[in-house]
Design an enzyme around this catalytic site. Structure first.
Site, short mmCIF file in Angstrom:
data_model
loop_
_atom_site.label_atom_id
_atom_site.label_comp_id
_atom_site.label_asym_id
_atom_site.label_seq_id
_atom_site.Cartn_x
_atom_site.Cartn_y
_atom_site.Cartn_z
N HIS A 288 -73.17 59.74 -41.10
CA HIS A 288 -74.43 59.44 -41.42
C HIS A 288 -74.97 60.77 -42.02
O HIS A 288 -74.80 61.77 -41.34
CB HIS A 288 -75.36 59.16 -40.17
CG HIS A 288 -76.42 58.86 -40.39
ND1 HIS A 288 -77.73 59.38 -39.80
CD2 HIS A 288 -77.02 58.10 -41.46
CE1 HIS A 288 -79.10 58.94 -40.28
NE2 HIS A 288 -78.47 57.97 -41.17
N HIS A 289 -75.44 60.53 -43.28
CA HIS A 289 -76.08 61.58 -43.86
C HIS A 289 -77.78 61.40 -43.95
O HIS A 289 -78.00 60.73 -45.25
CB HIS A 289 -75.73 62.05 -45.24
CG HIS A 289 -74.52 62.56 -45.35
ND1 HIS A 289 -73.56 62.51 -46.35
CD2 HIS A 289 -73.57 63.03 -44.30
CE1 HIS A 289 -72.39 63.20 -46.21
NE2 HIS A 289 -72.32 63.36 -44.87
N GLU A 290 -78.46 61.60 -42.94
CA GLU A 290 -79.94 61.52 -43.29
C GLU A 290 -80.64 62.72 -44.10
O GLU A 290 -80.30 63.87 -43.70
CB GLU A 290 -80.63 61.27 -42.01
CG GLU A 290 -82.27 61.21 -42.16
CD GLU A 290 -82.73 60.21 -43.05
OE1 GLU A 290 -82.30 58.85 -42.99
OE2 GLU A 290 -83.39 60.49 -44.11
N HIS B 159 -79.23 53.70 -47.36
CA HIS B 159 -80.64 53.46 -46.59
C HIS B 159 -81.52 54.26 -47.50
O HIS B 159 -81.35 55.14 -48.17
CB HIS B 159 -80.75 53.67 -45.32
CG HIS B 159 -79.99 52.63 -44.42
ND1 HIS B 159 -80.69 51.87 -43.60
CD2 HIS B 159 -78.73 51.98 -44.44
CE1 HIS B 159 -79.72 50.87 -42.85
NE2 HIS B 159 -78.58 50.79 -43.59
N GLU C 22 -79.66 49.17 -47.87
CA GLU C 22 -80.78 48.74 -47.24
C GLU C 22 -81.70 48.12 -48.30
O GLU C 22 -81.12 47.00 -49.08
CB GLU C 22 -81.51 49.66 -46.25
CG GLU C 22 -82.71 49.05 -45.45
CD GLU C 22 -83.13 50.28 -44.83
OE1 GLU C 22 -83.52 51.35 -45.33
OE2 GLU C 22 -83.53 50.09 -43.61
N GLU D 150 -84.35 46.83 -37.98
CA GLU D 150 -85.21 48.02 -37.32
C GLU D 150 -86.56 47.83 -37.18
O GLU D 150 -87.12 48.05 -36.24
CB GLU D 150 -84.95 49.34 -38.09
CG GLU D 150 -85.70 49.47 -39.45
CD GLU D 150 -85.41 50.45 -40.28
OE1 GLU D 150 -84.16 51.39 -39.89
OE2 GLU D 150 -85.98 50.81 -41.28
#
Ligand code: NOJ
Ligand code: CA
Length: 685
Positions: free
Chosen positions: A386-388, A467, A486, A492
């Site tokens: 995960h890379h937010e 996303h 997304e 969500e």
């Protein structure tokens, strides 16, 4: 089959003379072309002010009235007026190509093409501009090609002024373009002439039943466009903003993305339509068998609901202990992937639209990244990375390659990226070192960024699930490691408010957002509960139907593992539903109302049938015509139980059934308000 290309000089016809032989004084030339079956006929000409126009008729009726083509520039005369047709060339192709993964294995690519060459007068700037049109039986695509030329070296585009003047009246399903929440909005259903500025794809149903979807293909090094209503049913492209007055800057030669219109008799024709994929370039990555379509679970729903945190502390979701628990469950239940969010440094504090503290290589002290990837590998499970970014690509880009290299080394072969920031709120590197500038998720700078990430990931054999993305325009054909994204309101939202997405949302997504490509919707909340017991606008059977309605080659079972464990009979379906298909057909459905698909496993003989309903209960007759002749299948059925409705606790009512089916059989299935259904068809011989 090899493409057959027939080159021929296009016949020039005198525009008004062809239509009205009496008007001998009008000598504007036009170029015409038809789709392979002749149902779509294109006419390209110039109007009284020497402005290029295109129009389209279908089955002899005008569908798109003459609509202008051109550009406004920030640093020169516009490229709208003073054009004449200098020539044209025609070509055709009839080809079939194979997808490495997808909703269907083989894609037919059958079209007639015409390139129209426009030359501008000296006084208007003497620029040259070609427009390439491809006519398929179920749609049209066209793009501008700007050849090398003395009068124009670099184009600074203030606006593209492509028009679409839709003639018949009808309804539209759409979300507004340019709003703060990007694509994450509830769809609207309005008359076409009540649309304001919409994102694409925008879907329409005309009075005569014709279905349309306006979108684009191969959005590369350019700004995404919004579909802006100018007046009546006349729409115009509005490019997403840049950081100054030029929305797009390109050196010549270059080609714009394709502007596309899917055109079909019915909802199935709109959905089973590969127009945008066909307009993208073939796979540039070669063998991509390192990407495995698969189901996954994750340390995710707990953060979305607020039970756990991304930030470090007593409620930190991404702990070594919990990750082991999820890896164990994944290994036992056939999930290849375990997504872990909040595993890295930088989540403490306010990261929304900010993200300058994120490290993409440093785990938090309570998360043993190396140990866990090794633990997972022993069990045949892969962590999903995960890379937010918090929308801060100035912080992300310098770390990108190291971050991908780390994942590549550890066997983390899918990464979910994130760009949580309001529209227009992306922080990008500025023109000078140390400076930053604000850009849009769908502007040219971000279009380039997203693709750079995908290309870098490909070098490390990593697939990307974006996303807060830019919309999908079929680039998975060229870069098959861009596997999902997304780009709409996902599951969500149901964690935050009761009935947040509403029962119409998914049966609308099928015919709108999903036309652009796979979506990481994250179904499988079998508890039917968000935070503080907020109910989902869904029956239990609908959670299963989502796996067939909303395609993605990576499909999550989003709920806590405790809730998955509590539903062994539903898990039997989820553990078997494939994520890669040989064929996909919409066998029943209407835009915004319901959608039932039949899909055939790409790696086995089983078929799966199912989908989703809106708020209106209905009985749908499913026709099993798609099955192989002479074979008997055992159909295991998960369906809405008697009295089920999304509105009350009866949303949990599910019924199970088993029966034999053969080609040609029909089964009536009742879909509850907010309901759905799922079936697994196992051949018996
Ligand atoms: C929004 C994404 O859609 C969601 O899936 C993710 O968990 C959060 N951002 C945090 O990255
Ligand atoms: Ca999101």
């Amino acid at each position: 089959m090899k493409p057959t290309r027939i080159l021929a000089a296009a016949g020039l016809c005198l525009a008004a003379l062809c239509a009205n032989p009496g008007w001998a004084q009008d000598v504007r030339p036009s170029v015409t072309a038809a789709s392979p079956d002749g149902s779509l006929v294109l006419s390209v000409t110039t109007d009284n002010d020497a402005r290029p126009t295109w129009s389209l008729s279908r089955k002899g009726k005008l569908l798109i009235a003459p609509s202008k083509l051109g550009f406004l520039l920030t640093d020169g005369l516009n490229m709208v007026r003073g054009f004449s047709i200098a020539g044209s060339e025609k070509a055709a192709a009839d080809d079939t190509w194979e997808q490495p993964w997808g909703e269907r294995r083989f894609v037919s690519d059958h079209y007639n093409e015409v390139v129209v060459r426009f030359q501008q007068s000296q006084v208007q700037g003497a620029r040259r501009m070609n427009v390439r049109f491809r006519l398929f039986d179920n749609g049209i695509g066209f793009r501008y090609e700007l050849p090398e030329q003395p009068a124009l070296k670099t184009m600074r585009i203030a606006e593209e002024t492509t028009e679409f003047d839709i003639v018949p009246e009808g309804k539209a399903w759409w979300i507004p373009g340019g709003e703060w929440n990007r694509y994450e909005q509830v769809y609207r259903e309005t008359p076409i002439d009540a649309v304001s500025t919409a994102h694409t794809p925008i879907t329409m149903r005309l009075e005569d039943g014709t279905h349309l979807s306006f979108h684009e293909a191969a959005l590369v090094d350019y700004a995404g466009y919004w579909f802006k209503r100018a007046s009546g049913q006349l729409f115009r492209t509005e490019l997403a903003p840049g950081s100054d007055s030029a929305k797009v800057v390109r050196d010549l030669p270059f080609a714009t993305p394709w502007r596309t219109v899917r055109i079909a008799n019915d909802a199935a024709g709109l959905v089973e339509n590969d127009l945008e994929l066909n307009l993208n370039e073939p796979n540039k990555l070669g063998d991509v068998s390192w990407f495995k379509p698969a189901r996954y679970i994750g340390i995710w729903w707990g953060m979305i609901r607020g039970d756990w945190t991304w930030a470090e502390g007593p409620r930190h979701g991404a702990t070594t202990k919990r990750a082991k628990q999820y890896i164990d469950y994944a290994a036992q239940h056939g999930f290849r992937g375990v997504l872990v969010e909040g595993w890295n440094m930088g989540w403490n504090g306010d990261w929304f639209g900010h993200g300058d503290a994120f490290s993409f290589t440093q785990p938090t002290p309570d998360f043993d990244l190396k140990g866990l990837t090794a633990y997972a590998a022993k069990k045949g499970v892969h962590l999903i990375g995960h890379h937010e970014t918090g929308g801060n690509i100035a912080n992300y880009e310098p770390q990108l390659d190291d971050a991908m290299a780390l994942y590549g080394k550890l066997g983390v072969d899918v990464v979910k990226t994130g760009y949580v920031a309001d529209a227009g709120g992306i922080i990008a590197p500025g023109d000078k070192p140390g400076e930053t500038k604000m850009v849009w998720h769908d502007g040219q700078r971000m279009v380039n960024h997203y693709l750079d990430v995908v290309k870098d990931a490909a070098r490390h054999h990593i697939a990307v699930n974006t996303h807060e993305p830019v919309k999908d325009t079929g680039l998975r054909r060229t870069y098959p490691n861009w596997v999902s994204r997304e780009g709409a309101r996902g599951m969500e939202y149901n964690a935050w408010n009761a009935f947040a997405n509403g029962p119409d949302h998914e049966p609308t997504l099928v015919y709108t957002r999903m036309l652009s490509g796979p979506m990481d919707y994250t179904p499988g909340v079998l508890s039917l509960e968000g935070a503080q017991h907020t109910p989902l606008a869904s029956t239990l059977a609908k959670q299963l139907g989502l796996y067939l309605a909303l395609y993605s080659p990576i499909q999550m079972a989003a709920d806590f593992v405790e809730n998955l464990k509590a539903h062994p009979r539903e898990m039997e379906f989820i553990e078997h539903v494939p994520t890669d298909w040989a064929e996909s057909h919409l066998i029943a459905g209407e835009v915004g109302d319901y959608a039932i698909f039949a899909r055939k496993d790409r790696n086995g003989p089983e078929w799966f049938v199912g989908g989703v309903n809106d708020a209106t209960a209905r009985t749908v007759t499913l026709n099993f015509d798609f099955l192989d002749e002479g074979k008997t299948y055992e159909a295991k059925i998960w369906k809405d139980g008697e009295g089920a409705t999304y509105l009350t606790e009866a949303r949990h009512r599910i019924a199970y059934d088993t029966r034999m089916v053969r080609k040609g059989d029909k089964i009536d299935i009742w879909l509850a308000p907010g309901g759905g259904a799922a079936m697994r068809l196992i051949p018996q011989d």
